[in-house]
Design a protein around this motif. Structure first.
Motif, PDB file in Angstrom:
ATOM      1  N   HIS A  21     -10.311  -5.027  -2.327  1.00  0.00           N
ATOM      2  CA  HIS A  21     -10.052  -3.690  -1.815  1.00  0.00           C
ATOM      3  C   HIS A  21     -11.317  -3.175  -1.135  1.00  0.00           C
ATOM      4  O   HIS A  21     -12.431  -3.482  -1.563  1.00  0.00           O
ATOM      5  CB  HIS A  21      -9.672  -2.724  -2.949  1.00  0.00           C
ATOM      6  N   ARG A  57      -6.858   9.751  -6.072  1.00  0.00           N
ATOM      7  CA  ARG A  57      -5.508  10.230  -5.758  1.00  0.00           C
ATOM      8  C   ARG A  57      -4.779  10.795  -6.983  1.00  0.00           C
ATOM      9  O   ARG A  57      -4.144  11.850  -6.889  1.00  0.00           O
ATOM     10  CB  ARG A  57      -4.675   9.122  -5.107  1.00  0.00           C
ATOM     11  N   GLU A  66       2.488   1.859  -3.416  1.00  0.00           N
ATOM     12  CA  GLU A  66       1.541   2.358  -4.416  1.00  0.00           C
ATOM     13  C   GLU A  66       1.182   3.815  -4.157  1.00  0.00           C
ATOM     14  O   GLU A  66       1.144   4.643  -5.074  1.00  0.00           O
ATOM     15  CB  GLU A  66       0.270   1.488  -4.400  1.00  0.00           C
ATOM     16  N   ALA A  67       0.913   4.146  -2.880  1.00  0.00           N
ATOM     17  CA  ALA A  67       0.545   5.517  -2.527  1.00  0.00           C
ATOM     18  C   ALA A  67       1.679   6.485  -2.832  1.00  0.00           C
ATOM     19  O   ALA A  67       1.463   7.560  -3.412  1.00  0.00           O
ATOM     20  CB  ALA A  67       0.172   5.591  -1.038  1.00  0.00           C
ATOM     21  N   PHE A 124       0.830  -1.209   0.000  1.00  0.00           N
ATOM     22  CA  PHE A 124       0.000   0.000   0.000  1.00  0.00           C
ATOM     23  C   PHE A 124       0.861   1.255   0.000  1.00  0.00           C
ATOM     24  O   PHE A 124       0.614   2.198  -0.759  1.00  0.00           O
ATOM     25  CB  PHE A 124      -0.918   0.013   1.229  1.00  0.00           C
ATOM     26  N   THR A 166       2.286   7.276  -6.669  1.00  0.00           N
ATOM     27  CA  THR A 166       1.402   8.310  -7.213  1.00  0.00           C
ATOM     28  C   THR A 166       1.798   9.685  -6.703  1.00  0.00           C
ATOM     29  O   THR A 166       1.819  10.661  -7.462  1.00  0.00           O
ATOM     30  CB  THR A 166      -0.059   8.018  -6.825  1.00  0.00           C
ATOM     31  N   GLU A 204      -9.981   5.937  -3.248  1.00  0.00           N
ATOM     32  CA  GLU A 204      -8.712   6.668  -3.124  1.00  0.00           C
ATOM     33  C   GLU A 204      -7.824   6.386  -4.330  1.00  0.00           C
ATOM     34  O   GLU A 204      -7.154   7.295  -4.847  1.00  0.00           O
ATOM     35  CB  GLU A 204      -7.996   6.263  -1.842  1.00  0.00           C
ATOM     36  N   HIS A 205      -7.813   5.129  -4.788  1.00  0.00           N
ATOM     37  CA  HIS A 205      -7.014   4.758  -5.954  1.00  0.00           C
ATOM     38  C   HIS A 205      -7.457   5.534  -7.197  1.00  0.00           C
ATOM     39  O   HIS A 205      -6.631   5.894  -8.040  1.00  0.00           O
ATOM     40  CB  HIS A 205      -7.142   3.252  -6.199  1.00  0.00           C
ATOM     41  N   GLU A 216     -10.329   2.323  -0.186  1.00  0.00           N
ATOM     42  CA  GLU A 216      -9.098   2.099  -0.952  1.00  0.00           C
ATOM     43  C   GLU A 216      -9.356   2.231  -2.446  1.00  0.00           C
ATOM     44  O   GLU A 216      -8.542   2.797  -3.181  1.00  0.00           O
ATOM     45  CB  GLU A 216      -8.536   0.708  -0.634  1.00  0.00           C
ATOM     46  N   HIS A 217     -10.504   1.701  -2.902  1.00  0.00           N
ATOM     47  CA  HIS A 217     -10.843   1.762  -4.324  1.00  0.00           C
ATOM     48  C   HIS A 217     -11.027   3.207  -4.784  1.00  0.00           C
ATOM     49  O   HIS A 217     -10.469   3.622  -5.815  1.00  0.00           O
ATOM     50  CB  HIS A 217     -12.121   0.959  -4.578  1.00  0.00           C
TER      51      HIS A 217
END
Length: 470
Positions: A263, A274, A25-26, A22, A29, A270-271, A267-268
């Motif tokens: 997810h 973001r 990935e965060a 996580f 971005t 935010e993905h 989380e979905h």
């Protein structure tokens, strides 16, 4: 003093595999967004310091929006109150996730980033207050140096070509999340003007509907996006800063996974959001907020006026000392020890990186000196200069330890058995040891084959000796 116990809790150690994934990935971005943010800030400075500066002012001050709804705002205002609501929405989701599934879920683990972030906000504010008390300046800007800009900090890491171990990256991300929470509270409490209770009540009703729809499992962007815009507009007209609406909606999303879910909804979403926040909203805000006049006199004034000097010292000195000191105190009083792979200079380097306070610092600067255009521009210049100094300091400190970090990152990412899971997470698994034994045996056989070829002796059967097709 007694020797530290071997059973003391370790801090800044190896992350769990899901948390590591996580964080990676965060931050990936945010790094891309940070580079765009950096480019936008540079573009703004060039635009505002060339013969085209008049057009910069014209575009920034151009008003658009329905005046009947109280939303006839300048482009700069839309960027600060509108686009940053997206940024704070993501911050709200991040905070919710940290509270229910991340480091902040465990009170013992939460102490470190919370205390570090709190000290990293209190000390810069104190530095500002002391500087302005001694110099007879205004106390209005005390909150300006309290914020950390994670995207800009990651952009610096990308530019200088260094890679932090996952534990330090997670610490920086969690620091930024807690930092954003307190920045939100500061904006809500200290920069709320006269309240329009009718609009505020309408915003609360909208948030209640938003929450109810989420609880009922209702789906569809065509429902939530219009509702979010209504909530935002009501919050703006209430007198509370409109970005609070974004935070509130982010905190309402469910960030825990149910059975069968890959997810959580939080989380979905935010993905999906973001990249819009990091790649569009924040860079556009920077474009219309960072355009200040830069000259030798302007830079000199930053170091001679107590308000601007307080901001620079708060970011460079206050942030570093506050976060490092808070981390040390938290470790000291909880009897925790640093991970064996890290040392306190590593924490100091990350603390100096947190002195880059761009986006939220610029926003608070605009709110703190609202109505004083000259001082607002000078405060913005001090934020830019302070962030630049902090970036240079962090670059020097991180480069000193870069070889160590590179080795740690290589160890974390090594996957010799090609299972798709780093070896560090499989070392207690018997299947991993069987795979590694097979890999080592294959390497040994290849070594024997090459040795046999080199001496003219036949290699093992089937090893590709003199009779091989080659």
């Amino acid at each position: 003093m007694a020797a530290p116990s071997k059973n003391n809790r370790k801090i800044l150690g190896t992350l769990s595999l899901p948390e590591r994934s996580f964080v990676a990935e965060a931050l990936r971005t945010e790094t891309v967004g940070g580079v765009l943010l950096l480019l936008a800030a540079i573009a703004a400075l060039i635009w505002a310091n060339t013969p085209l500066s008049d057009s910069y002012e014209s575009v920034s001050d151009f008003h658009i929006g329905p005046s009947a709804l109280g939303l006839d705002l300048s482009i700069q205002h839309w960027a600060a109150d509108g686009l940053l609501a997206i940024f704070f929405f993501v911050a709200g989701v991040e905070l919710k996730r940290e509270l229910v599934a991340g480091d902040l879920r465990d009170p013992k683990a939460a102490i470190l980033p919370v205390v570090a972030a709190l000290c990293g906000m209190i000390v810069p504010a104190l530095v500002y207050v002391l500087t302005n008390t001694a110099g007879g300046g205004s106390m209005d800007g005390w909150a300006v140096p309290t914020a950390t800009d994670i995207a800009f900090a990651l952009a610096v890491l990308a530019v200088i070509g260094t890679s932090l171990p996952s534990a330090l990256r997670a610490f920086l991300l969690t620091l930024a999340v807690v930092d954003d929470l307190f920045a939100i509270l500061i904006i809500a409490v200290f920069f709320t003007e006269q309240l329009n209770f009718a609009a505020l009540g309408g915003a609360f009703v909208g948030l209640a509907v938003f929450w109810l729809l989420l609880r009922k499992g209702v789906r569809g962007w065509y429902i939530y996006v219009p509702l979010a815009l209504v909530i935002w507009g009501l919050m703006y007209n209430s007198g509370v800063h409109a970005t609070i609406a974004g935070v509130a909606m982010g905190l309402m999303l469910r960030c825990t996974r149910r059975e069968g879910e890959q997810h959580s909804p939080g989380e979905h979403i935010e993905h999906l959001v973001r990249p819009v926040s990091a790649g569009l909203a924040v860079p556009l805000f920077a474009l219309f907020s960072a355009g200040v006049s830069v000259s030798g006199k302007a830079i000199t004034d930053v170091f001679t006026q107590p308000e601007t000097l307080g901001v620079v010292l708060g970011l460079v000195v206050g942030k570093t000392v506050g976060i490092f000191g808070g981390t040390w105190l938290a470790a000291r009083f909880t009897r925790a020890e640093l991970s064996d792979e890290l040392a306190w200079p590593d924490v100091f380097a990350v603390a100096s990186l947190a002195g880059i306070g761009f986006t939220v610092s610029l926003l608070i600067g605009e709110l703190a000196f609202k109505g004083d255009a000259v001082m607002t521009d000078e405060i913005k210049a001090s934020v830019l200069l302070g962030s630049l100094i902090a970036a240079v300091l962090a670059t020097v400190l991180l480069k000193i330890r870069n070889a160590k970090y590179r080795a740690m990152v290589e160890d974390e990412e090594r996957d010799e058995d090609l299972s798709g899971i780093p070896d560090i997470y499989e070392q207690g698994n018997p299947e991993y040891h069987l795979r590694m034994a097979a890999i080592h045996e294959k390497k040994a056989a290849e070594h024997r084959r090459l040795a046999a070829l080199g001496t003219g002796e036949p290699g093992p059967a089937g090893s590709g000796g003199d009779d091989s097709p080659a």
